[in-house]
Scaffold this active site. Sequence first.
Site, PDB file in Angstrom:
ATOM      1  N   ARG A  58       0.819  -1.220   0.000  1.00  0.00           N
ATOM      2  CA  ARG A  58       0.000   0.000   0.000  1.00  0.00           C
ATOM      3  C   ARG A  58       0.853   1.271   0.000  1.00  0.00           C
ATOM      4  O   ARG A  58       0.490   2.268  -0.631  1.00  0.00           O
ATOM      5  CB  ARG A  58      -0.927  -0.019   1.219  1.00  0.00           C
ATOM      6  CG  ARG A  58      -1.933   1.121   1.240  1.00  0.00           C
ATOM      7  CD  ARG A  58      -2.973   0.880   2.312  1.00  0.00           C
ATOM      8  NE  ARG A  58      -4.013   1.909   2.299  1.00  0.00           N
ATOM      9  CZ  ARG A  58      -4.345   2.642   3.364  1.00  0.00           C
ATOM     10  NH1 ARG A  58      -3.706   2.456   4.511  1.00  0.00           N
ATOM     11  NH2 ARG A  58      -5.300   3.533   3.276  1.00  0.00           N
ATOM     12  N   HIS A  62       0.347   4.568  -2.375  1.00  0.00           N
ATOM     13  CA  HIS A  62       0.127   5.924  -1.867  1.00  0.00           C
ATOM     14  C   HIS A  62       1.275   6.860  -2.212  1.00  0.00           C
ATOM     15  O   HIS A  62       1.103   8.078  -2.237  1.00  0.00           O
ATOM     16  CB  HIS A  62      -0.131   5.895  -0.356  1.00  0.00           C
ATOM     17  CG  HIS A  62      -1.511   5.427  -0.004  1.00  0.00           C
ATOM     18  ND1 HIS A  62      -2.213   5.903   1.068  1.00  0.00           N
ATOM     19  CD2 HIS A  62      -2.335   4.542  -0.621  1.00  0.00           C
ATOM     20  CE1 HIS A  62      -3.416   5.315   1.122  1.00  0.00           C
ATOM     21  NE2 HIS A  62      -3.493   4.474   0.109  1.00  0.00           N
ATOM     22  N   ASN A  90      -4.052   8.649   4.927  1.00  0.00           N
ATOM     23  CA  ASN A  90      -2.833   8.047   5.485  1.00  0.00           C
ATOM     24  C   ASN A  90      -2.770   8.018   6.999  1.00  0.00           C
ATOM     25  O   ASN A  90      -2.189   7.110   7.594  1.00  0.00           O
ATOM     26  CB  ASN A  90      -1.603   8.815   4.970  1.00  0.00           C
ATOM     27  CG  ASN A  90      -1.438   8.704   3.464  1.00  0.00           C
ATOM     28  OD1 ASN A  90      -1.949   7.764   2.854  1.00  0.00           O
ATOM     29  ND2 ASN A  90      -0.738   9.655   2.866  1.00  0.00           N
ATOM     30  N   HIS A 189      -6.193  -5.820  -2.463  1.00  0.00           N
ATOM     31  CA  HIS A 189      -6.994  -6.031  -1.255  1.00  0.00           C
ATOM     32  C   HIS A 189      -7.230  -7.514  -0.969  1.00  0.00           C
ATOM     33  O   HIS A 189      -8.072  -7.856  -0.151  1.00  0.00           O
ATOM     34  CB  HIS A 189      -8.318  -5.257  -1.343  1.00  0.00           C
ATOM     35  CG  HIS A 189      -8.141  -3.766  -1.278  1.00  0.00           C
ATOM     36  ND1 HIS A 189      -9.156  -2.873  -1.508  1.00  0.00           N
ATOM     37  CD2 HIS A 189      -7.045  -3.007  -1.005  1.00  0.00           C
ATOM     38  CE1 HIS A 189      -8.701  -1.621  -1.380  1.00  0.00           C
ATOM     39  NE2 HIS A 189      -7.424  -1.685  -1.089  1.00  0.00           N
TER      40      HIS A 189
HETATM   41  C1  HEM Z   1      -9.129   1.532  -5.895  1.00  0.00           C
HETATM   42  C2  HEM Z   1      -9.069   2.420  -4.956  1.00  0.00           C
HETATM   43  C3  HEM Z   1      -8.609   2.083  -3.554  1.00  0.00           C
HETATM   44  C4  HEM Z   1      -9.221   2.481  -2.416  1.00  0.00           C
HETATM   45  C5  HEM Z   1     -10.459   3.333  -2.309  1.00  0.00           C
HETATM   46  C6  HEM Z   1      -8.472   1.929  -1.330  1.00  0.00           C
HETATM   47  C7  HEM Z   1      -8.771   2.124   0.005  1.00  0.00           C
HETATM   48  C8  HEM Z   1      -8.191   1.444   1.054  1.00  0.00           C
HETATM   49  C9  HEM Z   1      -8.581   1.581   2.427  1.00  0.00           C
HETATM   50  C10 HEM Z   1      -9.647   2.509   2.957  1.00  0.00           C
HETATM   51  C11 HEM Z   1      -7.833   0.711   3.150  1.00  0.00           C
HETATM   52  C12 HEM Z   1      -7.901   0.481   4.653  1.00  0.00           C
HETATM   53  C13 HEM Z   1      -7.204   1.614   5.374  1.00  0.00           C
HETATM   54  C14 HEM Z   1      -7.579   1.667   6.832  1.00  0.00           C
HETATM   55  O1  HEM Z   1      -8.741   1.452   7.165  1.00  0.00           O
HETATM   56  O2  HEM Z   1      -6.675   1.951   7.648  1.00  0.00           O
HETATM   57  C15 HEM Z   1      -6.949   0.045   2.233  1.00  0.00           C
HETATM   58  C16 HEM Z   1      -6.036  -0.902   2.586  1.00  0.00           C
HETATM   59  C17 HEM Z   1      -5.145  -1.457   1.696  1.00  0.00           C
HETATM   60  N1  HEM Z   1      -4.962  -1.097   0.373  1.00  0.00           N
HETATM   61 FE1  HEM Z   1      -6.229  -0.003  -0.722  1.00  0.00          FE
HETATM   62  N2  HEM Z   1      -7.436   1.209  -1.821  1.00  0.00           N
HETATM   63  C18 HEM Z   1      -7.469   1.280  -3.177  1.00  0.00           C
HETATM   64  C19 HEM Z   1      -6.546   0.745  -4.047  1.00  0.00           C
HETATM   65  C20 HEM Z   1      -5.409   0.067  -3.661  1.00  0.00           C
HETATM   66  C21 HEM Z   1      -4.298  -0.252  -4.516  1.00  0.00           C
HETATM   67  C22 HEM Z   1      -4.182   0.163  -5.972  1.00  0.00           C
HETATM   68  C23 HEM Z   1      -3.402  -0.927  -3.760  1.00  0.00           C
HETATM   69  C24 HEM Z   1      -2.067  -1.477  -4.144  1.00  0.00           C
HETATM   70  C25 HEM Z   1      -1.701  -1.801  -5.361  1.00  0.00           C
HETATM   71  C26 HEM Z   1      -3.973  -1.069  -2.430  1.00  0.00           C
HETATM   72  C27 HEM Z   1      -3.416  -1.758  -1.398  1.00  0.00           C
HETATM   73  C28 HEM Z   1      -3.958  -1.852  -0.139  1.00  0.00           C
HETATM   74  C29 HEM Z   1      -3.491  -2.781   0.874  1.00  0.00           C
HETATM   75  C30 HEM Z   1      -2.442  -3.850   0.658  1.00  0.00           C
HETATM   76  C31 HEM Z   1      -4.222  -2.509   2.042  1.00  0.00           C
HETATM   77  C32 HEM Z   1      -4.036  -3.153   3.419  1.00  0.00           C
HETATM   78  C33 HEM Z   1      -2.953  -2.395   4.174  1.00  0.00           C
HETATM   79  C34 HEM Z   1      -2.634  -2.893   5.563  1.00  0.00           C
HETATM   80  O3  HEM Z   1      -3.196  -3.886   6.017  1.00  0.00           O
HETATM   81  O4  HEM Z   1      -1.788  -2.263   6.209  1.00  0.00           O
HETATM   82  N3  HEM Z   1      -5.169  -0.420  -2.405  1.00  0.00           N
HETATM   83  N4  HEM Z   1      -7.187   0.524   0.958  1.00  0.00           N
END
Ligand code: HEM
Length: 323
Positions: A58, A62, A90, A189
């Site tokens: 992630r 970002h 973030n 995800h």
């Molecule tokens: C398509 C639009 C996307 C949205 C709206 C989005 C939104 C989010 C949100 C809200 C979270 C949880 C954050 C939290 O509650 O603390 C999350 C987690 C995550 N996102 Fe996305 N995301 C998107 C695309 C992506 C992309 C493109 C990647 C990587 C290529 C990605 C990788 C991740 C990963 C791996 C997590 C888990 C992180 C952790 O457990 O520390 N996301 N995302």
Amino acid sequence: MLFLSCAIFQAFLVSSSNNGGLFPDLYQFSCPEANEIIMSVLEEAIAKDPRMAASLLRLHFHDCFVQGCDASVLLDNSSAFKSEKEAGPNKNSLRGFEVIDQIKAKLEQVCPHTVSCADILALAARDSVVLSGGPYWEVPLGRRDSKRAYFNKANANIPAPNSTIQTLISLFNRQGLNEKDLVALSGAHTIGVARCVSFRQRLYNQKGNHLPDATLEKTYYNDLKSICPTSGGDNNITPLDIASPNRFDNSYFKLLLLGKGLLNSDEVLLTGKVKKTKQLVKIYAENEAIFFHQFSKSMVKMGNISPLTELKGEIRKNCRRVN
Ligand code: HEM
Ligand SMILES: *[C@@H]1O[C@H](CO)[C@@H](O)[C@H](O)[C@H]1NC(C)=O
Ligand SMILES: *[C@@H]1O[C@H](CO)[C@@H](O)[C@H](O)[C@H]1NC(C)=O
């Protein structure tokens, strides 16, 4: 040696035409240990905390969506700028900074002033996917590090979890990414977690009418309510992929088809009435190899967003500060 440098120069010409001046073998001679160092730090970090793989994947996303992949996300507050770490998407959410610090410290010992923080993020993202059981791809290298952070852009460019499909498509388009990239990259995800604040709206007030999101499967919806009450528990976490939270596979897409996607932004890929994204969700749910192939391609594409090359930017000594 002459032959070698010619070959490298040629490789540079070939790949730089596709990769905006970046090429995979950049550190082959200047820091041949780089890959091994990064992999060994990650192996240890992920063995201790499997979620770390997700957090590092992630971080690269970002970074890239804010003024390109230039490690701007890693900079701490300074008198000259407010850090991206403070931005809405973030704050209290991004993690993995200490692991990047550890990698950077080791690289500075072995090959000082050579491997940029932005390249470390790109390699750490790839290796995190590999260590979680996902695909391997060659990472084009040579990004340089920015000399400032972009707090406002972090708020503006990174999609919110309650985004509509149109918003997601347009935020990705702005970065030169299309619907195929959006769906494949959302497959990230398949690992990691989200906090209650990121999905509460779906449970209690999806459309401003105090009703839940009707697309949520019933038992999953009830489970989520027990994790995420109407108020309080903002930082309670739950896996983005309940079937295999730490395994990089295609179960994220299978769960979407069952109404068990966690975020609104996940769900709308299927139910947002855009034929193309809906079709792709079904294809990736059926065929993991097609998902892995497109994910790798889209990660390279995302990793190539506006890199700082040549004399622009710098190689930071410490990823948290400009030199
Ligand atoms: C398509 C639009 C996307 C949205 C709206 C989005 C939104 C989010 C949100 C809200 C979270 C949880 C954050 C939290 O509650 O603390 C999350 C987690 C995550 N996102 Fe996305 N995301 C998107 C695309 C992506 C992309 C493109 C990647 C990587 C290529 C990605 C990788 C991740 C990963 C791996 C997590 C888990 C992180 C952790 O457990 O520390 N996301 N995302
Ligand atoms: C960074 O600065 C903001 C105010 O501009 C402050 O709220 C925040 O606590 C600071 N963060 C760190 C890590 O120093
Ligand atoms: C998403 O959430 C934000 C903040 O909670 C809110 O201001 C915005 O109206 C929501 N957007 C949609 C499309 O529901």
